[in-house]
Design an enzyme around this catalytic site. Sequence first.
Site, short mmCIF file in Angstrom:
data_model
loop_
_atom_site.label_atom_id
_atom_site.label_comp_id
_atom_site.label_asym_id
_atom_site.label_seq_id
_atom_site.Cartn_x
_atom_site.Cartn_y
_atom_site.Cartn_z
N ILE A 58 7.61 -0.08 30.60
CA ILE A 58 7.08 1.05 29.83
C ILE A 58 6.45 2.09 30.75
CG2 ILE A 58 6.78 -0.22 27.65
CD1 ILE A 58 3.76 -0.33 28.30
N GLY A 60 8.60 8.08 33.68
CA GLY A 60 9.12 8.57 34.95
C GLY A 60 10.27 9.53 34.74
N CYS A 92 23.50 -0.72 36.29
CA CYS A 92 23.59 -1.53 35.06
C CYS A 92 23.19 -0.77 33.80
CB CYS A 92 22.72 -2.77 35.20
SG CYS A 92 23.43 -3.96 36.32
#
Length: 435
Positions: free
Chosen positions: A251, A254, A261
């Site tokens: 969490i 950014g 992936c």
Amino acid sequence: MKIAVIGTGHVGLVVGTGLADTGHYVTCVDLDEEKIACLQSGQLPVYEPGLEELVARNVEEERLKFTTEFSQAIRDALLVFICVGTPSTPRGDADLSQVYDAIDRIAEAMPGYRIIVNKSTCPVGTTEAFKLRLSQKTKQPFDVVVNPEFLRQGAAVDDFMRPDRIIVGCEDVRVEEIMKELYAPFLRTGKPLLLMSIRSAEMSKYAVNAMLAARISLMNEFANLCEAYGADINEVREGVAADSRIGPSYIFPGIGFGGSCLPKDLVACSHLAEEKGLKAHILDAVTAVNVNQQARFVETILAYYGHRVAGKRIALWGVSFKPKTDDLREGPALRVIDALLEGGAEVVVYDPAADANIHKQYGDRVRVVTKTYLALEQADGLVITTEWNEFRRPDYERMASLMREKVIFDGRNLYTAKTLREHGFRYFSIGRVSV
Ligand SMILES: NC(=O)c1ccc[n+]([C@@H]2O[C@H](COP(=O)([O-])OP(=O)(O)OC[C@H]3O[C@@H](n4cnc5c(N)ncnc54)[C@H](O)[C@@H]3O)[C@@H](O)[C@H]2O)c1
């Protein structure tokens, strides 16, 4: 047991080495001759903390080998792990050509019964399709298993050696027992081995990645709300993390998630929905928020310079998609670098591990320096794109004395506005008031 691992990339190398470390005899095979030559000479083709020592130890003990020859790898192996790449096609669905190529080569090389264990992340139904293909290509008996991998690059060794759980999708009780035996040393602390259907095992991997990505995108959406309403996302994150129903992982706000992936698995999963006439509303939104988050950060930088960065020297700390890896794939830093280069800026980058891959990606279009502060000399701004530990407590005085223009664009919220202001910097971060 004797084991073959097909594909010696980020996953295959860790899987092969981890299994060898519990006493099995493992041969890793890859089509990439350069990679295998590198491993045979005792070098690692990727940076992954703790892996080099582990590889060296198991090679030394003659439990771990590397080859480009399928027949050599598969000759004696009971278990054959598939760990090849499953990147996106231009349409966004999973490109399974590496998996099918591996299957064809396994079929050709199989001298008898084998258990084929798929660790590559593949759309639901792939294992059934490759089972059919195998049966068309070989007369030898076989079983198939889906055993998704959940390791995180940068912590891959630890994740593989101490997994939260092992998922095994399988149709045969005898094979289940072999998988239980194989993984018993990794589950001594009581973590579960979950047996399920092949399709459920395939779906579990997508569900986990989607859940993690959704947490990140949701926090990034709140970061943008915080900016708009004068709240501080770091404070909000602490409030959220303290809730035992939510917890602190995945969490951090950014500039979005990257890597090989999460982005491609989300899109592949949306395609799965589409193929069945369903709409993956949340998955699509998670991707859209992520793309937007990277674009917002680029826009913040460009807007500061009035969209005229030609001739500006911009320093960038961290290019890998996350700390403790040299992998650049889908990294948010690439979006920033591309935009700066397109605008005519001079880009000077420092990354603790990724120099070789930066050279591969950009050639001499960016200047790569080998020391943190070298990047700042006469810089018109610093962009922080990866939260390597060494960037967390820098010498602000030294930074200020080196830079031509004292402005920092912090995509990872490493600093506080107050400290930066005290040192005379303009400071832009995520989900907090800029100064
Ligand atoms: N990277 C991660 O953190 C991670 C985590 C969990 C799962 N996965 C999944 O695991 C799979 C592998 O990912 P990766 O990051 O290790 O990929 P990678 O690109 O790093 O490695 C794949 C390797 O397979 C080799 N290869 C390709 N075709 C081959 C063939 N036919 N025979 C032998 N070798 C072949 C390539 O040369 C390469 O070395 C993917 O499906 C990925 O989604 C990755």
